[in-house]
Design an enzyme around this catalytic site. Structure first.
Site, mmCIF file in Angstrom:
data_model
loop_
_atom_site.group_PDB
_atom_site.id
_atom_site.type_symbol
_atom_site.label_atom_id
_atom_site.label_comp_id
_atom_site.label_asym_id
_atom_site.label_seq_id
_atom_site.Cartn_x
_atom_site.Cartn_y
_atom_site.Cartn_z
ATOM 1 N N THR A 192 31.404 27.879 46.608
ATOM 2 C CA THR A 192 32.391 26.974 46.037
ATOM 3 C C THR A 192 32.444 25.670 46.823
ATOM 4 O O THR A 192 32.318 25.673 48.042
ATOM 5 C CB THR A 192 33.772 27.657 46.074
ATOM 6 O OG1 THR A 192 33.727 28.836 45.286
ATOM 7 C CG2 THR A 192 34.853 26.732 45.543
ATOM 8 N N ARG A 203 35.626 36.831 33.977
ATOM 9 C CA ARG A 203 36.315 36.787 35.276
ATOM 10 C C ARG A 203 36.559 35.356 35.736
ATOM 11 O O ARG A 203 35.713 34.485 35.621
ATOM 12 C CB ARG A 203 35.476 37.531 36.325
ATOM 13 C CG ARG A 203 36.094 37.543 37.731
ATOM 14 C CD ARG A 203 35.553 36.450 38.624
ATOM 15 N NE ARG A 203 36.083 36.542 39.993
ATOM 16 C CZ ARG A 203 35.894 35.632 40.933
ATOM 17 N NH1 ARG A 203 35.184 34.548 40.655
ATOM 18 N NH2 ARG A 203 36.401 35.788 42.140
ATOM 19 N N GLY A 250 38.208 33.253 39.159
ATOM 20 C CA GLY A 250 38.684 33.365 40.528
ATOM 21 C C GLY A 250 39.794 32.386 40.839
ATOM 22 O O GLY A 250 40.494 31.896 39.943
ATOM 23 N N ASP A 251 39.921 32.060 42.117
ATOM 24 C CA ASP A 251 41.032 31.203 42.541
ATOM 25 C C ASP A 251 40.771 29.716 42.330
ATOM 26 O O ASP A 251 41.711 28.924 42.247
ATOM 27 C CB ASP A 251 41.355 31.445 44.014
ATOM 28 C CG ASP A 251 40.201 31.014 44.922
ATOM 29 O OD1 ASP A 251 39.082 31.515 44.721
ATOM 30 O OD2 ASP A 251 40.419 30.184 45.821
ATOM 31 N N GLY A 301 36.322 31.384 48.920
ATOM 32 C CA GLY A 301 36.332 32.753 49.415
ATOM 33 C C GLY A 301 36.416 33.752 48.285
ATOM 34 O O GLY A 301 36.106 33.449 47.129
ATOM 35 N N GLY A 358 38.022 35.228 45.652
ATOM 36 C CA GLY A 358 39.099 34.658 44.864
ATOM 37 C C GLY A 358 40.248 35.580 44.556
ATOM 38 O O GLY A 358 41.404 35.148 44.519
#
Length: 366
Positions: free
Chosen positions: A200, A228, A230-231, A252, A254
């Site tokens: 990321t 899916r 993530g953060d 990281g 997520g």
């Protein structure tokens, strides 16, 4: 916003020098800061060739220089972070844009988010394909739509309406990412086993006007399924900016960063730590004969130290680790401190301020 590089004034300057920027700072050139990351994870020297090491450092430096150039010339933090992120979205070394990881079905689904600390406006996209610069699309969602987050086909339609640049799908795919997916399936590995690092990318900045911004862009995790997310595109988890405290971009695992709400948690903790420190400083002010404080410390005269901010940032990353997650963050505080924190062996990162030439780093002991 509390003072950005603002000095203590008056007779108590010496008393509160520990907390303040020197009075001479009033006469200096306008100040700015920027920090970037290109992912965190199991990044060890013994696993990197000299050529790989040099390539990552050069890519980080290019991105850092692009963002710093905007700030140096008086541009906005929003423009600076976009200028820093877009070169990394184009670089196959990183898991964002070109070079993003592949889903279980062999597709590429891109996520990004951006936030303006001045207004707390934000924009995000999730699961988009074909858009060359997802961070640009996230910004368009913020500025040209009534929404904060768009996903999938709807986000792509919006990108087309906005005239954003698209690329053929094979432009994004790299042999390295294809091999990772094939190895994952053949050996029944988890995404964490395949992705020993999270590629990321992100940037945070504060400009000469004291306004902050944060942005993050990613391809997610190798072999991700069922749409899916993530953060990275979630405001408050992977990205957050608030002129009252800080700007944060995370990288990281997520799922854990979402559960902790890492980005906003850091900003909130810094706001409260600032208040605790100013209250403590106020208690040290001499009293008058009537028992009243001889001086009231104003917010514009007070600054949180880098070490104090670092303690709060490290505590949040420690919370991620306690739950079983790993990764890192880059943070710019309203005082202009450019800080990192990680619980991994490395994080591709860089920072630069108006004070000097800046630095790029890879391993946790740098």
């Amino acid at each position: 916003m509390r003072g950005f590089f603002t000095p203590i004034v008056g007779a108590l300057a010496a008393l509160f020098a520990t907390f303040a920027v020197p009075v001479s700072a009033q006469e200096e050139e306008p100040r700015w800061s920027i920090a970037i990351h290109g992912g965190a994870g199991t990044i060890a020297r013994e696993n990197m060739t000299e050529e790989q090491d040099a390539a990552y450092r050069a890519a980080l430096q290019r991105a850092l220089d692009a963002g710093a150039a905007v700030l140096r010339e008086g541009g906005t933090a929003m423009d600076a972070i976009q200028a820093a992120i877009e070169p990394m979205e184009d670089d196959p070394l990183f898991n964002a844009g070109r070079g993003a990881v592949l889903t279980w079905d062999g597709a590429i689904e891109l996520d990004a988010s951006i936030m303006d600390g001045r207004t707390r406006d934000a924009g995000a996209v999730a699961g988009v394909t074909g858009v060359r610069h997802p961070i640009d699309l996230a910004r368009k969602v913020m500025t040209d739509s009534p929404h904060v987050m768009l996903s999938g086909k709807g986000a792509e339609t919006f990108a087309e309406e906005q005239g954003l640049e698209t690329m053929p799908l094979d432009w994004f795919e790299t042999e390295r990412r294809r091999e990772s997916l094939e190895r994952m399936k053949a050996q029944s590995l988890s995404a964490i086993d395949v992705d020993v690092k999270f590629g990321t990318v992100g940037a945070v900045a504060i400009d000469q006007d004291g306004n902050m911004a944060a942005g993050t862009s990613t391809g997610g995790m190798t072999g991700k399924r069922w749409g899916r997310i993530g953060d990275a595109p979630i405001i408050g988890a992977g990205t957050y900016a608030d002129n009252r405290s800080c700007a944060v971009s995370a990288t990281g695992w997520g799922e854990f960063f979402i559960r902790v709400g890492v980005a906003q948690e850091i900003c909130t903790r810094l706001r409260y730590r600032y208040q605790l420190e100013i209250d403590a400083a106020q208690r040290e002010v001499p009293l008058t004969s009537d028992g009243e404080p001889s001086y009231i410390i104003h917010a514009s005269e007070f600054a949180l130290e880098a070490g104090q901010a670092q303690e709060e940032i490290d505590a949040v990353i420690g919370e991620v680790g306690a739950l079983g997650g790993d990764g890192g963050v880059i943070v710019i505080t309203s005082e202009g401190h450019a800080l990192f924190s990680m619980n991994t062996s490395g994080m591709y990162r860089g920072r630069m301020t108006s004070d000097g030439p800046g630095e790029v780093a890879i391993y946790s002991d740098e």
